[in-house]
Write a protein that holds these residues in place. Structure first.
Motif, PDB file in Angstrom:
ATOM      1  N   LEU A 145      36.395  33.938  34.747  1.00  0.00           N
ATOM      2  CA  LEU A 145      36.694  34.522  36.183  1.00  0.00           C
ATOM      3  C   LEU A 145      36.384  36.090  36.156  1.00  0.00           C
ATOM      4  O   LEU A 145      36.270  36.537  37.112  1.00  0.00           O
ATOM      5  CB  LEU A 145      38.169  34.111  36.483  1.00  0.00           C
ATOM      6  N   ASP A 146      36.663  36.900  35.062  1.00  0.00           N
ATOM      7  CA  ASP A 146      36.292  38.160  35.230  1.00  0.00           C
ATOM      8  C   ASP A 146      34.790  38.554  35.339  1.00  0.00           C
ATOM      9  O   ASP A 146      34.688  39.245  36.186  1.00  0.00           O
ATOM     10  CB  ASP A 146      36.670  38.852  33.572  1.00  0.00           C
ATOM     11  N   THR A 147      34.050  37.867  34.839  1.00  0.00           N
ATOM     12  CA  THR A 147      32.691  37.932  35.131  1.00  0.00           C
ATOM     13  C   THR A 147      32.261  37.571  36.564  1.00  0.00           C
ATOM     14  O   THR A 147      31.445  38.143  37.326  1.00  0.00           O
ATOM     15  CB  THR A 147      31.767  36.922  33.982  1.00  0.00           C
ATOM     16  N   VAL A 148      32.648  36.384  36.710  1.00  0.00           N
ATOM     17  CA  VAL A 148      32.465  35.798  38.346  1.00  0.00           C
ATOM     18  C   VAL A 148      32.834  36.602  39.147  1.00  0.00           C
ATOM     19  O   VAL A 148      32.466  36.845  40.143  1.00  0.00           O
ATOM     20  CB  VAL A 148      33.030  34.343  38.151  1.00  0.00           C
ATOM     21  N   LEU A 149      34.268  37.192  39.038  1.00  0.00           N
ATOM     22  CA  LEU A 149      34.676  37.997  40.038  1.00  0.00           C
ATOM     23  C   LEU A 149      33.911  39.512  40.199  1.00  0.00           C
ATOM     24  O   LEU A 149      33.650  40.076  41.305  1.00  0.00           O
ATOM     25  CB  LEU A 149      36.272  38.646  39.910  1.00  0.00           C
ATOM     26  N   ALA A 150      33.349  40.115  38.995  1.00  0.00           N
ATOM     27  CA  ALA A 150      32.497  41.197  39.133  1.00  0.00           C
ATOM     28  C   ALA A 150      31.244  40.870  39.946  1.00  0.00           C
ATOM     29  O   ALA A 150      30.866  41.526  40.694  1.00  0.00           O
ATOM     30  CB  ALA A 150      32.166  41.646  37.539  1.00  0.00           C
ATOM     31  N   ILE A 151      30.457  39.552  39.652  1.00  0.00           N
ATOM     32  CA  ILE A 151      29.572  39.390  40.448  1.00  0.00           C
ATOM     33  C   ILE A 151      29.716  39.200  41.888  1.00  0.00           C
ATOM     34  O   ILE A 151      29.108  39.401  42.744  1.00  0.00           O
ATOM     35  CB  ILE A 151      28.756  37.934  39.923  1.00  0.00           C
TER      36      ILE A 151
END
Ligand SMILES: CC(C)(COP(=O)(O)OP(=O)(O)OC[C@H]1O[C@@H](n2cnc3c(N)ncnc32)[C@H](O)[C@@H]1OP(=O)(O)O)[C@@H](O)C(=O)NCCC(=O)NCCS
Length: 171
Positions: free
Chosen positions: A6-12
């Motif tokens: 989710l951290d990566t997903v939220l950054a995208i």
């Protein structure tokens, strides 16, 4: 998709939309076992994702996003392929989605996949300066000969419930 992504997903997500999904939208989708798919590049880096709400005989695409630097390389097409395969495998007859009229890139993608415009939801999306933007409702009818998926298919983490009661369409 899992909590760990989710951290990566939220950054995208934050770079892709003026009105991005919050962590709770993704967390609720995971908690409800909505269908999700991740797209990685050759180095294993996460570059895109999709979330869809399965229902009795249809699936509703809620989020389809590709990281800005990785656009135009077919990642969205691949995610739609995965969604369509999952839908066919579970015997769904129809795929649904909403898209902003201003999102020409996404509209071109969906039209090329055979989605047709079947309706308009007035003032569906938030827009800058407190305004609202309509949503184009698009539908793709799937092959009638689709056979149901075997139970417990790991790639098709489907459930009928919308956890947040916040059925927010694609942006
Ligand atoms: C819309 C989006 C998902 C497309 O992802 P993508 O990985 O770049 O798309 P693909 O590379 O798979 O391209 C598929 C189609 O998109 C369209 N497309 C791709 N790049 C494009 C560009 N630079 N300009 C215009 N259309 C383009 C084309 O129709 C293309 O088909 P083609 O290769 O046969 O021409 C991506 O731009 C994105 O995440 N945008 C921000 C979030 C968003 O708007 N999501 C959709 C909400 S409805």
């Amino acid at each position: 998709m899992s909590e760990a992504d989710l951290d990566t997903v939220l950054a995208i997500e934050a770079c892709a939309y003026a009105f991005p999904w919050r962590r709770s939208h993704f967390a609720d989708s995971l908690a409800a076992s909505h269908w999700t798919a991740l797209r990685r590049d050759a180095d294993g880096q996460l570059v895109g994702y999709a979330v869809a709400l399965p229902a009795a005989d249809e699936m509703h695409l809620l989020n389809l996003t590709v990281a800005r630097p990785h656009e135009g390389r077919g990642h969205a097409r691949a995610l739609l392929d995965a969604l369509q395969a999952a839908a066919v495998a579970r015997g769904a007859a129809t795929l649904w989605l909403e898209v902003r009229p201003s999102n020409e890139r996404a509209r071109r993608l969906y039209a090329a996949r055979g989605f047709e415009q079947v309706g308009l939801r007035r003032d569906y999306y938030p827009a800058p300066h407190g305004r609202r933007e309509d949503a184009i409702v698009m539908r793709l009818r799937l092959a009638a000969a689709a056979s149901p998926a075997p139970p417990g298919d790991a790639a098709d983490r489907a459930a009928a419930a919308d956890p947040a009661g916040d059925r927010r369409g694609l942006d």
